[in-house]
Motif scaffolding. Structure first.
Motif, mmCIF file in Angstrom:
data_model
loop_
_atom_site.group_PDB
_atom_site.id
_atom_site.type_symbol
_atom_site.label_atom_id
_atom_site.label_comp_id
_atom_site.label_asym_id
_atom_site.label_seq_id
_atom_site.Cartn_x
_atom_site.Cartn_y
_atom_site.Cartn_z
ATOM 1 N N VAL A 32 0.580 -1.379 0.124
ATOM 2 C CA VAL A 32 -0.115 -0.022 -0.051
ATOM 3 C C VAL A 32 1.120 1.316 0.034
ATOM 4 O O VAL A 32 1.923 1.205 0.781
ATOM 5 C CB VAL A 32 -0.885 -0.213 1.139
ATOM 6 C CG1 VAL A 32 -1.631 1.331 1.345
ATOM 7 C CG2 VAL A 32 -1.811 -1.172 1.332
ATOM 8 N N GLU A 36 -5.822 5.029 2.309
ATOM 9 C CA GLU A 36 -6.840 5.102 1.804
ATOM 10 C C GLU A 36 -8.241 4.840 2.344
ATOM 11 O O GLU A 36 -8.255 3.763 2.849
ATOM 12 C CB GLU A 36 -6.864 4.327 0.237
ATOM 13 C CG GLU A 36 -5.838 4.780 -0.584
ATOM 14 C CD GLU A 36 -6.020 4.238 -1.928
ATOM 15 O OE1 GLU A 36 -6.670 4.409 -2.776
ATOM 16 O OE2 GLU A 36 -5.408 3.190 -1.997
ATOM 17 N N LYS A 55 -7.566 0.909 3.291
ATOM 18 C CA LYS A 55 -6.010 0.601 3.246
ATOM 19 C C LYS A 55 -4.956 1.466 4.081
ATOM 20 O O LYS A 55 -5.216 2.387 4.184
ATOM 21 C CB LYS A 55 -5.552 0.605 1.701
ATOM 22 C CG LYS A 55 -6.445 -0.578 0.985
ATOM 23 C CD LYS A 55 -5.943 -0.442 -0.513
ATOM 24 C CE LYS A 55 -6.544 -1.765 -1.285
ATOM 25 N NZ LYS A 55 -5.924 -1.486 -2.483
ATOM 26 N N LYS A 57 -1.022 2.177 4.970
ATOM 27 C CA LYS A 57 0.415 2.143 4.615
ATOM 28 C C LYS A 57 1.155 1.965 5.766
ATOM 29 O O LYS A 57 1.151 2.736 6.860
ATOM 30 C CB LYS A 57 0.906 3.557 3.939
ATOM 31 C CG LYS A 57 2.360 3.522 3.469
ATOM 32 C CD LYS A 57 2.498 4.676 2.719
ATOM 33 C CE LYS A 57 3.902 5.019 2.272
ATOM 34 N NZ LYS A 57 5.022 4.902 3.331
#
Length: 282
Positions: A32, A36, A55, A57
């Motif tokens: 990622v 998001e 998502k 990171k």
């Protein structure tokens, strides 16, 4: 010539091995690259069910090292939905310590036309950080909670959101009027509360009234007639049905396609049982 035939098999073997490596690399997980918030539709209609996911990171770190919790918010709603959380359990618990809870996906329906924002927040050590923001434009292609008066469908549907503690019930039905009019198509909308037994408290009824009124303001603007007018006479003038004796009208909207009344349902004209929106085709 002899050297050529010795070299050729080696070349072919190297080529096959390279292709196999490339295929394996294509199947590897793609990291990622940013935090998001993902929605199934950024331009939904009123009451349309929108699916959400997220998502994060992590750069290979465990999620619980980055955040204690993640939450989801919608503009105009005070609550936040927790979509990820670390639950610090008793060390003796066989499920481990800490335990992690995560919503893979969740749903939301917008109850009125307009522009909205949803946000994904991250919390770490009581510090709140905005991770992503999505903008929505909600439309109403038909009218009055997307009811199509020209192709009227008899149905009763309830809509609840994961972030809210309330839901709407849309009841599209036929009612009998006078012998001349026969039956007409009408829609009644009520507001209910999760995990709270009916009848609701006065405070909850007032919240229901505020929600229904706000939906009408967002969709149609200020009422055509308010309590300053003689609403009983206006109801008799504009609507085809007869006002029930246990209802008190608070507002009336006359729109391009609808006749809408916000009314209070009472018992013996004292105890409030709830509020509802009542609509007929104009």
């Amino acid at each position: 010539m002899k050297n050529f035939f010795l070299f050729l098999p080696i070349l072919i073997l190297f080529s096959c091995e390279s292709s196999e490596i490339d295929m394996n690399q294509n199947e590897e997980f793609v990291p990622v690259i940013k935090d998001e918030l993902i929605a199934s539709n950024l331009n939904p209609t009123v009451l349309e069910r929108v699916k959400f996911q997220f998502k994060i990171k992590t750069d290979g770190l465990p999620m619980n090292q980055l955040y204690d919790s993640l939450t989801f918010s919608v503009s105009g709603i005070d609550n936040e939905l927790r979509v990820y959380n670390i639950a610090y359990e008793d060390p003796g618990n066989p499920y481990g310590n800490p335990a992690e809870m995560e919503l893979v996906n969740w749903y939301h329906s917008f109850f009125a036309v307009g522009s909205y924002q949803t946000r994904l927040y991250g919390y770490k050590n009581n510090v709140k950080k905005t991770l992503d923001v999505l903008d929505f434009t909600v439309s109403q292609p038909n009218d009055f909670y997307n009811i199509d008066w020209q192709n009227f469908v008899l149905e009763k549907t309830s809509y609840t959101n994961d972030i809210n503690h309330f839901g709407l019930t849309i009841n599209a039905k036929m009612i009998s009027t006078s012998a001349i009019m026969g039956s007409i198509s009408v829609v009644e909308v009520t507001c209910g509360w999760k995990n709270i037994p009916w009848p609701y408290s006065q405070a909850k009824n007032e919240e229901s009234r505020a929600i229904l009124y706000s939906n009408m303001i967002d969709s149609y603007g200020l009422p055509t007639y308010t309590e300053q007018n003689n609403l009983n006479e206006l109801f008799a003038e504009y609507f085809d049905s007869t006002l029930p004796t246990d209802e008190i009208i608070h507002h009336i909207w006359i729109t391009a396609k609808n006749k809408i009344a916000l009314s209070e349902i009472r018992v013996n004209n004292e105890t409030t049982l709830g509020f509802k929106l009542y609509a007929e085709k104009k």
